[in-house]
Design an enzyme around this catalytic site. Structure first.
Site, PDB file in Angstrom:
ATOM      1  N   ASP A 120       0.665  -1.302  -0.145  1.00  0.00           N
ATOM      2  CA  ASP A 120      -0.013   0.207  -0.131  1.00  0.00           C
ATOM      3  C   ASP A 120       1.028   1.365  -0.160  1.00  0.00           C
ATOM      4  O   ASP A 120       1.865   1.219   0.593  1.00  0.00           O
ATOM      5  CB  ASP A 120      -0.999  -0.009   1.272  1.00  0.00           C
ATOM      6  CG  ASP A 120      -2.039   0.878   1.122  1.00  0.00           C
ATOM      7  OD1 ASP A 120      -2.652   0.980   0.337  1.00  0.00           O
ATOM      8  OD2 ASP A 120      -2.014   1.929   2.148  1.00  0.00           O
ATOM      9  N   GLU A 153      14.329 -14.699   0.416  1.00  0.00           N
ATOM     10  CA  GLU A 153      14.772 -15.903   1.032  1.00  0.00           C
ATOM     11  C   GLU A 153      13.904 -17.075   1.100  1.00  0.00           C
ATOM     12  O   GLU A 153      14.093 -18.269   1.336  1.00  0.00           O
ATOM     13  CB  GLU A 153      14.653 -15.414   2.636  1.00  0.00           C
ATOM     14  CG  GLU A 153      15.643 -14.451   3.035  1.00  0.00           C
ATOM     15  CD  GLU A 153      15.506 -13.901   4.422  1.00  0.00           C
ATOM     16  OE1 GLU A 153      14.555 -14.663   5.221  1.00  0.00           O
ATOM     17  OE2 GLU A 153      16.098 -12.938   4.833  1.00  0.00           O
TER      18      GLU A 153
HETATM   19  C1  GLC Z   1      -4.255   2.980  -0.604  1.00  0.00           C
HETATM   20  C2  GLC Z   1      -5.510   2.147  -0.525  1.00  0.00           C
HETATM   21  C3  GLC Z   1      -6.600   3.132  -0.072  1.00  0.00           C
HETATM   22  C4  GLC Z   1      -6.367   3.695   1.248  1.00  0.00           C
HETATM   23  C5  GLC Z   1      -5.025   4.216   1.149  1.00  0.00           C
HETATM   24  C6  GLC Z   1      -4.498   4.480   2.586  1.00  0.00           C
HETATM   25  O1  GLC Z   1      -4.296   4.134  -1.615  1.00  0.00           O
HETATM   26  O2  GLC Z   1      -5.596   1.686  -1.868  1.00  0.00           O
HETATM   27  O3  GLC Z   1      -7.933   2.286   0.226  1.00  0.00           O
HETATM   28  O4  GLC Z   1      -7.318   4.536   1.780  1.00  0.00           O
HETATM   29  O5  GLC Z   1      -3.845   3.518   0.705  1.00  0.00           O
HETATM   30  O6  GLC Z   1      -3.928   3.530   3.353  1.00  0.00           O
END
Ligand code: GLC
Length: 539
Positions: free
Chosen positions: A207, A257
């Site tokens: 993310d 790993e």
């Molecule tokens: C990313 C995710 C989204 C979330 C953001 C904060 O963009 O896809 O859904 O709100 O990160 O974590």
């Protein structure tokens, strides 16, 4: 050049299905999707012909941002199930030959995470605060935030705590940003990676991969924080800073790993910066969001596709294709908006005569045959195989996305693409669960349910099932791609010597090239290719 026979590189050519677990299937009837529901649908996913599943965050979380606010990275939220159930799910998916990609959120934790609670309990200057980004404010008594940075969901990116310090959150205040300069943070994530790798996870979707590193000299920015990378200045204090690559390399060495694991970056960066994330010792792949921001236009599609394929090849990676996900308006609706509409700021209120849903659906079907036939891996967001539209008219009192509050009720946010999946024609939640769903579904979902489409050869579900099967038969491991000029408004390309793909994105029917039609997005495909339809032709 990549060895085209190496089946271990499953991520290079797979169809990856994205499960927003909260809205996928509710196994215990509490209105929220869960692991039990997901396990009950593995047969459906297998029939759909997907190679891998990416599961949105399933960790313990207050769900302030749909689970992207993680309180404990090693436990499953009790609304979703247990760690044992997840382990069983991974084993069952593997038995079907389906890989599982977990979603890891390293940029920020939840404010309920133990570390943040410790930081709040500590005094300014205490080491417990150094795992996050706390700073004194500016102005009289430090009452102004340390910088003018704005959060993605709206408002200042700084929140003040009672002792007067401010902490950074580039998303919601409930999502404090970690300090990636701190070795505790780096070591903790190495360990979290191993925790999940040891449980058989095949890959990670990372993310906000482009946001981890901040400019700790804290300059003000001239422009406000924006999602669109093309609108951003080159040296931004928190997006796409060079320091992220060192972190990428550290993670890659942990993954290496283990056998055959991968990581895919969610990096909203400029097209010329993306290949940097794909160097051999960094990510295996990255989402390519360019198509998602491209209008329905053959020339624009061709340019984006050509550029993406070339850029991925240059670093030995495979491209990815994304039309929808849990953060954007579903493409069956996007393609129904008048040409040139800025869908990100489309006001999702009031009557919308401008929306041509029929065109949107036709184009979404045609687009599926484009993305499922391109080289690389194709991501399918749950419900797009049913042709689900955006539910843009959700009543305000059910909105859950923090964007709604943080924007001062000016942006409805992302709930419209997160409405629970309709599985059956009837029932209190169209088969999503035994009771009412956590987010209401529109009546139109009955006819779009999986049950309503399953036996209909003309349905969107049947189209996806057939396309994934044909892709396995004809396109698995074929990386050859060449654009072919069939005239204005037509996107056409060869995939090796035996397959031609034609998408008619113009307003006139065109003649069908020679060969055998393997599949068409137009159920009444004849000797002409109608506007807004695509065909795969074997030669
Ligand atoms: C990313 C995710 C989204 C979330 C953001 C904060 O963009 O896809 O859904 O709100 O990160 O974590």
């Amino acid at each position: 050049m990549h060895d085209e026979t190496n089946a271990n590189d499953w991520w290079r050519h797979g169809v990856v299905y994205q499960v927003y677990v909260r809205s996928f299937a509710d196994g215990n009837g509490d209105g929220t999707g869960d692991i039990a529901g997901l396990r009950s649908k593995l047969g459906y996913l297998n029939d759909l012909g997907v190679d891998a599943l990416w599961i949105n965050p399933w960790y313990s979380s207050p769900l302030k941002d749909g689970g992207y606010d993680v309180a404990d990275y090693r436990s499953i939220d009790e609304r979703f199930g247990t760690l044992e159930e997840v382990e069983q799910f991974i084993a069952e998916a593997h038995e079907l030959g389906i890989k599982v990609i977990a979603d890891l959120v390293p940029n920020h934790t939840s404010d309920q995470h133990r570390w943040f609670q410790e930081a709040l309990a500590a005094a300014p200057g205490d080491p417990a605060r150094e795992r996050y980004i706390f700073r004194p404010g500016k102005g009289i008594n430090g009452s102004e935030p340390p910088t003018n940075w704005t959060a993605v969901f709206g408002g200042s990116a700084w929140e003040r705590v009672p002792d007067g310090e401010w902490y950074l959150h580039i998303f919601d205040p409930s999502q404090p940003d970690l300090n990636w300069e701190h070795e505790d943070v780096r070591a903790e994530f190495d360990s979290i990676f191993r925790f999940w790798l040891d449980r058989g996870i095949d890959g990670f979707r990372i993310d906000v991969a482009h946001g981890l590193v901040k400019d700790l000299s804290f300059p003000d920015v001239a422009e406000q924080a924006v999602i669109l990378e093309s609108e951003r200045s080159a040296d931004h204090p928190f997006w796409d800073r060079d320091g992220v690559h060192e972190i990428n390399r550290r993670w890659r060495s942990v993954l290496d790993e283990y056998d055959n694991r991968m990581m895919v970056a969610e990096a909203w960066v400029a097209a010329d910066r993306l290949p940097l994330y794909l160097r051999p010792d960094e990510y295996h792949q990255s989402f390519n969001f360019d198509l998602l921001d491209t209008d329905w236009d053959a020339g624009l599609f061709a340019a984006v596709i050509e550029r993406s394929v070339t850029a991925a090849n240059a670093v030995g990676a495979a491209s990815t294709w994304v039309l929808s996900n849990h953060d954007v308006m579903r493409h069956a609706t996007r393609y129904g908006l008048p040409a040139g509409t800025k869908w990100r700021s489309w006001p999702m209120v009031g009557p919308h005569e401008v929306l041509d849903q029929e065109a949107g659906t036709r184009r979404a079907r045609a687009a599926a045959l484009i993305t499922l036939s391109l080289p690389g891996s194709t991501y399918v967001y749950q419900g797009e195989e049913l042709g689900l539209p955006e539910v843009w008219d959700l009543p305000e009192d059910v909105l859950d996305d923090p964007t709604w509050e943080r924007s001062g009720h000016t942006e409805k946010g992302r709930d419209g693409c997160r409405v629970p999946i309709p599985w059956e024609i009837n029932g209190p939640s169209f088969g999503f669960g035994s009771g009412a769903p956590w987010m209401p579904q529109p009546a139109s979902f009955a006819a779009l349910s999986a049950a309503a489409q399953a036996e209909d050869p003309a349905s969107t579900l049947s189209l996806y099932r057939r396309a994934t099967a044909l892709r396995r038969e004809h396109l698995a491991h074929v990386e050859a791609f060449e654009l072919v000029d069939l005239g204005a408004g037509v996107l056409a390309y060869e995939r090796g010597a035996n397959m031609l793909v034609v998408a008619n994105m113009s307003t006139e029917a065109i003649s069908l090239p020679e060969g055998t039609v393997l599949i068409s997005s137009d159920p009444s495909q004849g000797q002409l290719i109608q506007p807004d339809s695509s065909v795969w032709i074997a030669r």
